[in-house]
Design an enzyme around this catalytic site. Structure first.
Site, mmCIF file in Angstrom:
data_model
loop_
_atom_site.group_PDB
_atom_site.id
_atom_site.type_symbol
_atom_site.label_atom_id
_atom_site.label_comp_id
_atom_site.label_asym_id
_atom_site.label_seq_id
_atom_site.Cartn_x
_atom_site.Cartn_y
_atom_site.Cartn_z
ATOM 1 N N ASP A 43 0.823 -1.216 0.000
ATOM 2 C CA ASP A 43 0.000 0.000 0.000
ATOM 3 C C ASP A 43 0.855 1.265 0.000
ATOM 4 O OD1 ASP A 43 -2.201 -1.528 -0.001
ATOM 5 O OD2 ASP A 43 -2.936 -0.925 1.992
ATOM 6 N N ALA A 44 1.926 1.245 0.816
ATOM 7 C CA ALA A 44 2.745 2.454 0.973
ATOM 8 C C ALA A 44 3.373 2.862 -0.368
ATOM 9 C CB ALA A 44 3.831 2.215 2.012
ATOM 10 N N ASP A 47 0.621 4.310 -2.511
ATOM 11 C CA ASP A 47 0.267 5.658 -2.041
ATOM 12 C C ASP A 47 1.306 6.677 -2.498
ATOM 13 O OD1 ASP A 47 -1.952 4.580 -0.896
ATOM 14 O OD2 ASP A 47 -1.144 4.540 1.148
ATOM 15 N N SER A 92 -32.545 -6.868 12.730
ATOM 16 C CA SER A 92 -32.220 -5.613 13.395
ATOM 17 C C SER A 92 -32.266 -5.851 14.899
ATOM 18 C CB SER A 92 -33.139 -4.520 12.890
ATOM 19 O OG SER A 92 -34.224 -4.402 13.710
ATOM 20 N N LEU A 93 -32.198 -4.795 15.685
ATOM 21 C CA LEU A 93 -32.116 -4.950 17.138
ATOM 22 C C LEU A 93 -33.262 -4.215 17.806
ATOM 23 C CD1 LEU A 93 -28.310 -4.160 17.550
ATOM 24 C CD2 LEU A 93 -29.387 -6.385 17.884
ATOM 25 N N GLU A 126 -20.650 -3.347 23.405
ATOM 26 C CA GLU A 126 -19.786 -2.716 22.401
ATOM 27 C C GLU A 126 -20.511 -1.540 21.759
ATOM 28 O OE1 GLU A 126 -20.493 -6.455 20.331
ATOM 29 O OE2 GLU A 126 -20.489 -5.335 18.444
ATOM 30 N N LYS A 128 -22.425 0.882 19.280
ATOM 31 C CA LYS A 128 -23.317 0.691 18.126
ATOM 32 C C LYS A 128 -22.907 1.735 17.094
ATOM 33 C CE LYS A 128 -28.181 0.265 16.884
ATOM 34 N NZ LYS A 128 -28.232 1.152 15.741
ATOM 35 N N ARG A 149 -28.009 -4.815 3.513
ATOM 36 C CA ARG A 149 -29.025 -5.544 4.265
ATOM 37 C C ARG A 149 -30.313 -5.684 3.453
ATOM 38 N NH1 ARG A 149 -31.531 -4.410 10.138
ATOM 39 N NH2 ARG A 149 -32.962 -3.044 9.056
ATOM 40 N N GLU A 186 -20.462 -3.047 10.029
ATOM 41 C CA GLU A 186 -20.963 -1.732 9.670
ATOM 42 C C GLU A 186 -19.975 -0.987 8.772
ATOM 43 O OE1 GLU A 186 -23.830 -1.699 11.027
ATOM 44 O OE2 GLU A 186 -24.573 0.362 11.033
ATOM 45 N N TYR A 238 -18.646 -7.192 13.321
ATOM 46 C CA TYR A 238 -19.154 -7.520 14.661
ATOM 47 C C TYR A 238 -20.106 -8.711 14.669
ATOM 48 C CZ TYR A 238 -22.861 -4.499 12.824
ATOM 49 O OH TYR A 238 -23.823 -3.933 12.033
ATOM 50 N N LYS A 302 -24.890 -8.221 23.916
ATOM 51 C CA LYS A 302 -25.215 -9.530 23.336
ATOM 52 C C LYS A 302 -24.893 -10.612 24.360
ATOM 53 C CE LYS A 302 -23.801 -7.712 18.861
ATOM 54 N NZ LYS A 302 -22.744 -7.586 17.872
ATOM 55 N N LYS A 326 -29.738 2.831 23.401
ATOM 56 C CA LYS A 326 -29.517 4.052 22.623
ATOM 57 C C LYS A 326 -29.099 5.227 23.520
ATOM 58 C CE LYS A 326 -30.512 4.017 18.652
ATOM 59 N NZ LYS A 326 -31.667 3.820 17.799
ATOM 60 N N CYS A 420 -36.958 43.814 7.441
ATOM 61 C CA CYS A 420 -36.108 42.726 6.979
ATOM 62 C C CYS A 420 -34.634 43.150 7.027
ATOM 63 C CB CYS A 420 -36.502 42.356 5.549
ATOM 64 S SG CYS A 420 -35.383 41.163 4.804
ATOM 65 N N CYS A 423 -33.356 43.274 3.047
ATOM 66 C CA CYS A 423 -33.798 44.253 2.046
ATOM 67 C C CYS A 423 -34.427 45.499 2.669
ATOM 68 C CB CYS A 423 -34.775 43.600 1.070
ATOM 69 S SG CYS A 423 -36.358 43.205 1.832
ATOM 70 N N CYS A 449 -36.975 40.516 -2.402
ATOM 71 C CA CYS A 449 -35.959 40.462 -1.339
ATOM 72 C C CYS A 449 -34.885 39.466 -1.762
ATOM 73 C CB CYS A 449 -36.606 40.013 -0.029
ATOM 74 S SG CYS A 449 -35.409 39.571 1.242
HETATM 75 S S1 IVH Z 1 -25.452 -6.724 15.980
HETATM 76 C C1 IVH Z 1 -28.626 -9.905 14.768
HETATM 77 N N1 IVH Z 1 -23.646 -4.940 16.647
HETATM 78 O O1 IVH Z 1 -27.493 -1.631 14.266
HETATM 79 C C2 IVH Z 1 -28.069 -8.613 15.215
HETATM 80 N N2 IVH Z 1 -25.372 -4.273 15.157
HETATM 81 O O2 IVH Z 1 -30.333 -1.283 14.912
HETATM 82 C C3 IVH Z 1 -26.979 -8.127 14.382
HETATM 83 N N3 IVH Z 1 -25.151 -1.977 14.357
HETATM 84 O O3 IVH Z 1 -28.745 -3.656 11.717
HETATM 85 C C4 IVH Z 1 -26.598 -6.745 14.681
HETATM 86 N N4 IVH Z 1 -23.303 -1.486 15.432
HETATM 87 O O4 IVH Z 1 -26.601 -2.288 11.249
HETATM 88 C C5 IVH Z 1 -24.765 -5.181 15.933
HETATM 89 N N5 IVH Z 1 -21.952 -3.478 17.257
HETATM 90 C C6 IVH Z 1 -23.051 -3.728 16.564
HETATM 91 C C7 IVH Z 1 -23.646 -2.753 15.751
HETATM 92 C C8 IVH Z 1 -24.811 -3.064 15.066
HETATM 93 C C9 IVH Z 1 -24.225 -1.039 14.600
HETATM 94 C C10 IVH Z 1 -26.331 -1.766 13.487
HETATM 95 C C11 IVH Z 1 -26.615 -2.879 12.525
HETATM 96 C C12 IVH Z 1 -28.020 -3.319 12.843
HETATM 97 C C13 IVH Z 1 -28.573 -2.114 13.517
HETATM 98 C C14 IVH Z 1 -29.747 -2.438 14.414
#
Ligand code: IVH
Length: 695
Positions: A43-44, A47, A92-93, A126, A128, A149, A186, A238, A302, A326, A420, A423, A449
């Site tokens: 790479d270097a 670059d 999703s979560l 971890e 998000k 996805r 991600e 992840y 998890k 969140k 204003c 103007c 204006c």
């Molecule tokens: S685990 C089956 N870990 O958040 C569950 N998701 O709101 C797999 N996301 O669709 C997801 N960081 O796009 C997981 N450390 C993380 C994450 C993560 C971001 C996103 C991911 C997911 C969404 C859910």
């Protein structure tokens, strides 16, 4: 490259020769890296070659032709995205918003597993990452495909684009990887790269991206992978999808393996024995959020034991073994250095607090809106005050409260000017038929204006209207100041006047950028009805209403005839008969089309463009005639896409839940609307169920 090798010391001919050789060499490496999957150099070294090429071009700009490797990375467009089915769906979560939700989650997991309080149960915690998820498939250690996805089951084929990411291995490192393994994670852009990218975006006259996530989305879904390659995308691994053999016994062990195989994984991932440990780690991550250098929007917990994950399984679209905790809206304390007044497209005078710059959730904030004069009164906010501000997601930062309101010697109360600031015309607060005063004070000078005229032109070229690339705020202002573009139709006559204007000779413009701009403008000479109408920026006629009107009348000519007919009462009744169009929009529309100056603008524009009829909505879809409300975060498509799709199927999209609502489509974070719908017995669907319903 030695600094002795100073470009200015070499002549142009020599530079040209060296540039030519470098270009060939870089092309060979691009091809080897991106297409053959077999890089020839480190790479270097690569670059250094690019750096030298750019240095030559800085010295001799003529060398930066459109086929120089500096302009593209030499990968052919892949055409339209194909589809890839996820054999293991991408889910999703569920969300947790406070400590109580986290404790409930841990207790729920224990209950499901019938585990007593005394039995050990550990979780990982971890960050998000606020980006886009992708799934990358490896067979026998080689990257074979990658997908977005999508709807969770079927994603788009972004293999060529993912291959351009520097920290995604094309071949797995180490050993012991399963023959088939799909790595999930991600795709994101870090804060520093985002700032650089947006500066370039603005320089090129394009709208800056709102946040790193949008920039990452726009970059990943490029049809031409050479564009993706030029964007600073990164990937955190992840999770995983289909695997031909287990990755480990634990989540942590599996992620350690992902790291050993060449992926970036997050160092802040930690094992927690209790809900309190999880919450403590969350607080630690939250405290350091602004120094991470990339956007995160929470912490994911998890269950660490993969056998237990298997037992816990999924409910509808989310695993029982994980949850996203969140972050609340970010707050910070800072000083109001000044209060300015901005004039918007509709003449609204908006007071804006100029703040001592402060970092809020990883973003430096130096402005906050104060909305209007009532809000200033309510807050009693004055120049010199220390205030608490808040930033939540994409929204403009807000001032929440004054922290030193009791302090003696505060500066004078701030009052909005009665004229204003741009103007000088009178600025008034309208009073409606019922005697209520509008909260907004407006300049009365309309398009005379300059602020309103410029803002109207910006609106005209914006994404949901004419969407003209290369025509950003800076360019519009320059054209306006030179009196070359005072109203929309002038945009379409720029090219014809270019013999006099000579755009390519202007500062910041060249032959190529000028011809690109004219091409972008000409591409919009055929414009859809809803964009055409929305482009006028009529009050109470947003893109949603413009869409409703286009879908109802189908032909703009027909609509225009009605709007300009003598019988305004009949026209008003006709408009009000459209579901979703109310008094305010009807009056604004009639007012607009019965104002002679506006009709001049419309006619001049019609002489330049052709308005495309809208398509009749599908009359026999399962949701034709149904009223639907979307709430919470939609994860499979944007709100705009969801609305447009529903409307194209003949459904009415409403903003609030009532007894007339047929479906509430609720994503994560749904709150009061969901409660109300449940109370009223309205059918509630997840986003996936909605998609299934509409087929
Ligand atoms: S685990 C089956 N870990 O958040 C569950 N998701 O709101 C797999 N996301 O669709 C997801 N960081 O796009 C997981 N450390 C993380 C994450 C993560 C971001 C996103 C991911 C997911 C969404 C859910």
């Amino acid at each position: 490259m030695s600094s002795q090798n100073n470009q200015s010391a070499i002549g142009e001919a020599k530079a040209k020769q060296e540039h030519h050789n470098l270009a060939i060499e870089i092309r060979i490496h691009d091809d080897a890296y991106y297409k053959q999957d077999a890089p020839i150099v480190e790479d270097a070294k690569y670059d250094a070659l690019r750096k030298r090429l750019l240095a030559l071009e800085a010295e001799f700009p003529a060398l930066a032709t459109k086929d120089s490797p500096s302009q593209n990375v030499g990968i052919k467009p892949s055409g339209k995205f194909g589809k890839i089915t996820h054999n293991v769906p991408m889910l999703s979560l569920d969300n947790a918003f406070d400590d109580g939700d986290v404790r409930d989650f841990a207790a729920r997991v224990r209950r499901f597993l019938r585990m007593g309080e005394g039995e050990a149960l550990s979780f990982t915690a971890e960050p998000k990452i606020d980006g886009l998820s992708a799934s990358i498939r490896y067979e026998n250690g080689a990257l074979v495909s990658a997908a977005t996805r999508g709807d969770g089951r079927i994603g788009e084929d972004i293999t060529a684009n993912i291959r351009t990411l520097k920290n995604v291995p094309h071949k797995l490192a180490g050993s012991n990887w399963p023959d088939v393994v799909e790595i999930r994670g991600e795709v994101y852009i870090d804060d520093a790269d985002f700032a650089t990218m947006n500066a370039a975006q603005e320089h090129a006259g394009k709208e800056p991206y709102k946040n790193p996530r949008n920039a990452a989305a726009g970059s990943l879904r490029q049809i031409d992978p050479s564009v993706t390659a030029s964007r600073p995308l990164k990937f955190y691994a992840y999770a995983w999808g289909e695997v031909s053999a287990p990755l480990s016994d634990t989540q942590m062990g599996a992620v350690d393996n992902l790291n050993a195989w060449g992926f970036s994984t997050n160092d802040l991932m930690k094992i927690c024995a209790t809900a309190s440990d999880m919450i403590a780690h969350y607080k630690m991550i939250e405290a350091g959020r602004s120094t991470l250098g990339y956007d995160i929007d929470g912490v994911v917990y998890k269950v660490n034991d993969l056998a237990l994950q298997e037992r816990l399984g999924f409910v509808s679209r989310a695993p029982r073994w994980a949850i996203a905790h969140k972050f609340p809206a970010e707050k910070a304390t800072t000083l109001i250095e000044d209060i300015d007044v901005q004039v918007g497209r509709t003449g609204a005078l908006t007071p804006v607090a100029r703040l001592k710059p402060v970092t809020v959730g990883g973003v430096v904030v130096s402005n906050a809106t104060l909305h209007n004069e009532d809000e200033i009164k309510r807050l009693d906010v004055r120049v010199g005050d220390t205030v608490e501000i808040q930033r939540a997601g994409d929204v403009i930062p807000q001032v929440l409260r004054v922290l030193d309101a009791d302090r003696a010697g505060r500066s004078e109360e701030f009052t909005l000017p009665k004229s204003c600031p741009i103007c000088g015309a009178g600025a008034v607060r309208d009073i409606d038929d019922k005697g209520n005063m509008d909260v907004v004070r407006r300049c009365t000078n309309g398009l005379q204006c300059p602020a309103q005229a410029i803002e109207s032109l910006r609106h005209f070229v914006s994404r949901r209207a004419y969407d003209i690339d290369g025509m950003g705020a800076k360019q519009i202002e320059a054209f306006y100041q030179k009196e070359l573009m005072l109203e929309p139709a002038h945009i379409f006559t720029l090219e014809a006047r270019n013999d006099d204007i000579k755009l390519k000779t202007w500062d910041g413009w060249g032959e190529q950028s000028a011809s690109n701009l004219f091409a972008a403008i000409n591409a919009r000479r055929n414009i859809e009805f809803h964009r055409f109408l929305y482009g006028f920026g009529i009050r109470h006629v947003g893109h949603g209403n413009a869409n409703l009107i286009a879908k109802h009348y189908l032909s703009f000519d027909k609509f225009l005839q009605l709007m300009t007919s003598e019988d305004q009462d009949a026209a008003r009744a006709d408009l009000l008969a459209i579901d979703g169009i109310g008094e305010a929009s009807a009056s604004a529309l009639l007012g607009f089309f019965h104002t002679p100056q506006n009709m001049v603008v419309v006619d001049e524009l019609l002489a330049q463009v052709n308005v495309i009829d809208a398509e009749a909505p599908n009359a026999d879809s399962p949701v034709t005639g149904k009223t639907v409300v979307f709430t919470g975060k939609l994860e499979l498509m944007s709100r705009d896409e969801a609305k447009a799709k529903a409307q194209s199927l003949g459904a009415k999209v409403s903003g609030s839940v009532s007894a007339k609502t047929d479906y509430l489509v609720a994503g994560p974070g749904a709150g009061s609307k969901l409660k109300k719908a449940e109370g009223l017995g309205v059918k509630v669907l997840s986003e996936a169920e909605w998609l299934e319903l509409i087929g």
